[in-house]
Scaffold this motif. Structure first.
Motif, PDB file in Angstrom:
ATOM      1  N   UNK A 256      10.694 -24.613  11.213  1.00 14.72           N
ATOM      2  CA  UNK A 256      11.368 -23.736  12.173  1.00 14.72           C
ATOM      3  C   UNK A 256      11.671 -22.365  11.609  1.00 14.72           C
ATOM      4  N   UNK A 257      11.245 -22.107  10.371  1.00 15.64           N
ATOM      5  CA  UNK A 257      11.639 -20.850   9.718  1.00 15.64           C
ATOM      6  C   UNK A 257      10.813 -19.660  10.204  1.00 15.64           C
ATOM      7  N   UNK A 258       9.558 -19.900  10.641  1.00 13.60           N
ATOM      8  CA  UNK A 258       8.713 -18.768  11.069  1.00 13.60           C
ATOM      9  C   UNK A 258       9.275 -18.117  12.327  1.00 13.60           C
ATOM     10  N   UNK A 259       9.638 -18.969  13.308  1.00 13.58           N
ATOM     11  CA  UNK A 259      10.186 -18.435  14.561  1.00 13.58           C
ATOM     12  C   UNK A 259      11.493 -17.706  14.262  1.00 13.58           C
ATOM     13  N   UNK A 260      12.306 -18.305  13.395  1.00 11.76           N
ATOM     14  CA  UNK A 260      13.602 -17.715  13.029  1.00 11.76           C
ATOM     15  C   UNK A 260      13.398 -16.330  12.405  1.00 11.76           C
ATOM     16  N   UNK A 261      12.352 -16.224  11.581  1.00 16.58           N
ATOM     17  CA  UNK A 261      12.091 -14.950  10.896  1.00 16.58           C
ATOM     18  C   UNK A 261      11.245 -14.004  11.764  1.00 16.58           C
ATOM     19  N   UNK A 262      10.870 -14.433  12.963  1.00 13.92           N
ATOM     20  CA  UNK A 262      10.055 -13.595  13.862  1.00 13.92           C
ATOM     21  C   UNK A 262       8.684 -13.298  13.285  1.00 13.92           C
ATOM     22  N   UNK A 263       8.102 -14.304  12.623  1.00 10.13           N
ATOM     23  CA  UNK A 263       6.795 -14.108  11.961  1.00 10.13           C
ATOM     24  C   UNK A 263       5.636 -14.117  12.944  1.00 10.13           C
ATOM     25  N   UNK A 264       4.558 -13.433  12.531  1.00 12.33           N
ATOM     26  CA  UNK A 264       3.320 -13.410  13.305  1.00 12.33           C
ATOM     27  C   UNK A 264       2.534 -14.680  12.963  1.00 12.33           C
ATOM     28  N   UNK A 265       2.508 -15.639  13.892  1.00 12.72           N
ATOM     29  CA  UNK A 265       1.843 -16.919  13.604  1.00 12.72           C
ATOM     30  C   UNK A 265       0.847 -17.267  14.705  1.00 12.72           C
ATOM     31  N   UNK A 266       0.054 -18.305  14.455  1.00 12.75           N
ATOM     32  CA  UNK A 266      -0.895 -18.771  15.475  1.00 12.75           C
ATOM     33  C   UNK A 266      -0.136 -19.265  16.698  1.00 12.75           C
ATOM     34  N   UNK A 267       0.990 -19.948  16.485  1.00 14.72           N
ATOM     35  CA  UNK A 267       1.739 -20.496  17.630  1.00 14.72           C
ATOM     36  C   UNK A 267       2.448 -19.386  18.409  1.00 14.72           C
ATOM     37  N   UNK A 268       2.968 -18.361  17.687  1.00 19.40           N
ATOM     38  CA  UNK A 268       3.623 -17.244  18.396  1.00 19.40           C
ATOM     39  C   UNK A 268       2.599 -16.506  19.251  1.00 19.40           C
ATOM     40  N   UNK A 269       1.350 -16.441  18.786  1.00 16.86           N
ATOM     41  CA  UNK A 269       0.320 -15.683  19.505  1.00 16.86           C
ATOM     42  C   UNK A 269      -0.363 -16.526  20.585  1.00 16.86           C
ATOM     43  N   UNK A 270      -0.681 -17.779  20.273  1.00 16.19           N
ATOM     44  CA  UNK A 270      -1.511 -18.596  21.185  1.00 16.19           C
ATOM     45  C   UNK A 270      -0.732 -19.694  21.893  1.00 16.19           C
ATOM     46  N   UNK A 271       0.512 -19.925  21.490  1.00 10.80           N
ATOM     47  CA  UNK A 271       1.260 -21.077  21.998  1.00 10.80           C
ATOM     48  C   UNK A 271       0.790 -22.342  21.285  1.00 10.80           C
ATOM     49  N   UNK A 272       1.549 -23.436  21.445  1.00 11.21           N
ATOM     50  CA  UNK A 272       1.220 -24.667  20.719  1.00 11.21           C
ATOM     51  C   UNK A 272      -0.138 -25.216  21.160  1.00 11.21           C
ATOM     52  N   UNK A 273      -0.371 -25.277  22.474  1.00 13.05           N
ATOM     53  CA  UNK A 273      -1.647 -25.825  22.965  1.00 13.05           C
ATOM     54  C   UNK A 273      -2.823 -24.957  22.522  1.00 13.05           C
ATOM     55  N   UNK A 274      -2.635 -23.625  22.655  1.00 10.51           N
ATOM     56  CA  UNK A 274      -3.692 -22.675  22.276  1.00 10.51           C
ATOM     57  C   UNK A 274      -3.996 -22.764  20.794  1.00 10.51           C
ATOM     58  N   UNK A 275      -2.955 -22.915  19.976  1.00  9.79           N
ATOM     59  CA  UNK A 275      -3.159 -23.005  18.526  1.00  9.79           C
ATOM     60  C   UNK A 275      -3.916 -24.285  18.188  1.00  9.79           C
ATOM     61  N   UNK A 276      -3.606 -25.362  18.898  1.00 10.97           N
ATOM     62  CA  UNK A 276      -4.307 -26.645  18.662  1.00 10.97           C
ATOM     63  C   UNK A 276      -5.796 -26.500  18.991  1.00 10.97           C
ATOM     64  N   UNK A 277      -6.098 -25.820  20.134  1.00 16.14           N
ATOM     65  CA  UNK A 277      -7.517 -25.616  20.506  1.00 16.14           C
ATOM     66  C   UNK A 277      -8.228 -24.749  19.469  1.00 16.14           C
ATOM     67  N   UNK A 278      -7.510 -23.713  19.001  1.00 20.28           N
ATOM     68  CA  UNK A 278      -8.061 -22.804  17.985  1.00 20.28           C
ATOM     69  C   UNK A 278      -8.410 -23.591  16.713  1.00 20.28           C
ATOM     70  N   UNK A 279      -7.531 -24.520  16.303  1.00 19.89           N
ATOM     71  CA  UNK A 279      -7.808 -25.354  15.120  1.00 19.89           C
ATOM     72  C   UNK A 279      -9.062 -26.192  15.355  1.00 19.89           C
ATOM     73  N   UNK A 280      -9.150 -26.821  16.526  1.00 19.77           N
ATOM     74  CA  UNK A 280     -10.311 -27.692  16.801  1.00 19.77           C
ATOM     75  C   UNK A 280     -11.615 -26.894  16.738  1.00 19.77           C
ATOM     76  N   UNK A 281     -11.589 -25.671  17.309  1.00 18.81           N
ATOM     77  CA  UNK A 281     -12.806 -24.835  17.274  1.00 18.81           C
ATOM     78  C   UNK A 281     -13.188 -24.506  15.827  1.00 18.81           C
ATOM     79  N   UNK A 309      -7.829 -31.103   9.617  1.00 17.30           N
ATOM     80  CA  UNK A 309      -7.670 -30.636  11.000  1.00 17.30           C
ATOM     81  C   UNK A 309      -6.658 -31.444  11.779  1.00 17.30           C
ATOM     82  N   UNK A 310      -6.290 -32.618  11.243  1.00 19.50           N
ATOM     83  CA  UNK A 310      -5.327 -33.486  11.943  1.00 19.50           C
ATOM     84  C   UNK A 310      -4.125 -33.811  11.066  1.00 19.50           C
ATOM     85  N   UNK A 311      -3.894 -33.027  10.032  1.00 15.20           N
ATOM     86  CA  UNK A 311      -2.840 -33.385   9.069  1.00 15.20           C
ATOM     87  C   UNK A 311      -1.443 -33.257   9.691  1.00 15.20           C
TER      88      UNK A 311
END
Ligand code: GRG
Length: 313
Positions: A256-281, A309-311
């Motif tokens: 939970x520290x990335x959101x707290x720190x306002x970091x630029x992450x895959x989930x902040x940019x793509x959302x959880x579902x989008x980040x999961x699809x990005x990983x699969x690709x 990919x599934x860790x």
């Protein structure tokens, strides 16, 4: 004296076994090698030894050493550099990784208290010794690489690969960029550049270095580079996902520290579902990159890509 005793067999992984067993074998051999060969160097700097041992000897997933060993066997049964020399190279990349974790956890960086389920190095041994230990690990890693690649004819290439992976083009540059960019309001894929440098560069470097140790040809090096980059991007995106969806006890560090720190992450940019699809690709792309390789470790590299990919930690 038994004159007929067979000489000790050089270390080699049994690549016919399932991935979990191959990884356990690599991790155990690394553990012995670190205790026997690496920590001895710190005995002359006795005060630093506990800090180095704390960070290096407590095993994480040992992903980077696994990539070194498997990539070395991605071309043939008989890598150019094998046995304890290959283990030494695998240890060197784990030392570079360990340095980055020690420094990343410092109060002036992420200020983390737990790592791999135990107190971070600076919490256990103080900021000063943790900083020294991290710096020494990085430099000692290059000493090992120089020694092990010196007879191979590709030492300059190996040094450049590791320098690029760890330096401004890679980890340090990516980490610095990460501290400069705000979490929102930058272009959609800016996080990819941060991920490429701070995390994927080292995984890519491991695959390339392993390929060099294996003595594989240039097309195979290109394939391994591509595999390592896709895998590394997926690896960091999962790290971002685990920061949102992971369990602190399982992950072994604060979540939970990335959101707290306002970091630029895959989930902040793509959302959880989008980040999961990005990983699969990315995992699909990593698998495709291996298509032209035929060495005995290639099935295990595929298994590793699937597993990472599934860790969940
Ligand atoms: C000059 C202050 C300074 C820093 C040097 C610290 C640094 C550069 C870079 C940090 C890069 C970094 C920590 C990237 C994160 C990569 C990542 C996901 C690490 C976790 O790796 P795992 O999950 O860890 O493989 P284990 O514990 O399993 O080994």
């Amino acid at each position: 004296m038994n004159l007929f005793r067979a000489p000790k067999e050089p270390w080699r992984p049994d690549l016919s076994k399932p991935l979990a067993e191959v990884q356990a074998e690599i991790s155990q051999s690394l553990q012995c090698f670190i205790a026997r060969e690496v920590l001895a160097r710190w005995r002359g700097s006795a005060r630093l030894l506990p800090a180095v041992r704390h960070a290096l000897a407590v095993p994480g997933k040992r992903v980077r050493p696994s990539l070194i060993v498997l990539s070395a066997y991605s071309g043939s049964e008989s890598p150019a550099i094998a046995g304890d020399s290959l283990l030494a190279i695998a240890t060197a990349v784990e030392m570079v990784h360990t340095y980055s974790l020690i420094h990343d956890d410092l109060p002036c960086m992420d200020d983390d208290l737990m790592r791999r389920g135990i107190p971070t190095c600076h919490v256990a041994y103080g900021i000063s010794d943790a900083t020294w230990a991290g710096s020494a690990l990085l430099i000692e890693a290059f000493v090992i690489l120089a020694r092990e690649f010196s007879a191979s004819g590709c030492l300059p290439e190996a040094a450049r690969v590791m320098g690029d992976a760890a330096g401004l083009e890679g980890m340090v540059g990516g980490q610095w960029l990460d501290t400069q960019l705000p979490g929102t309001g930058v272009s959609g894929d800016a996080f990819i550049e941060v991920h490429r440098r701070k995390t994927a560069a080292l995984l890519q470097g491991c695959c390339t270095l392993g390929g060099l140790a294996g003595g594989v040809d240039e097309p195979a090096i290109v394939a391994l580079r591509s595999f390592g980059e896709c895998l590394g991007l997926a690896f960091q995106a999962i790290d971002d996902l685990l920061d949102v969806t992971g369990n602190e006890r399982v992950v072994g560090k604060r979540v939970g520290k990335d959101a707290q720190a306002g970091k630029l992450t895959a989930t902040a940019t793509l959302g959880v579902e989008g980040a999961r699809r990005y990983v699969d690709e990315l995992i699909d792309l990593a698998m495709s990159a291996l298509a032209s390789l035929e060495g005995p470790a290639v099935p295990r590299l595929r298994d590793l890509a699937f597993h990472l990919g599934h860790r969940v930690l």
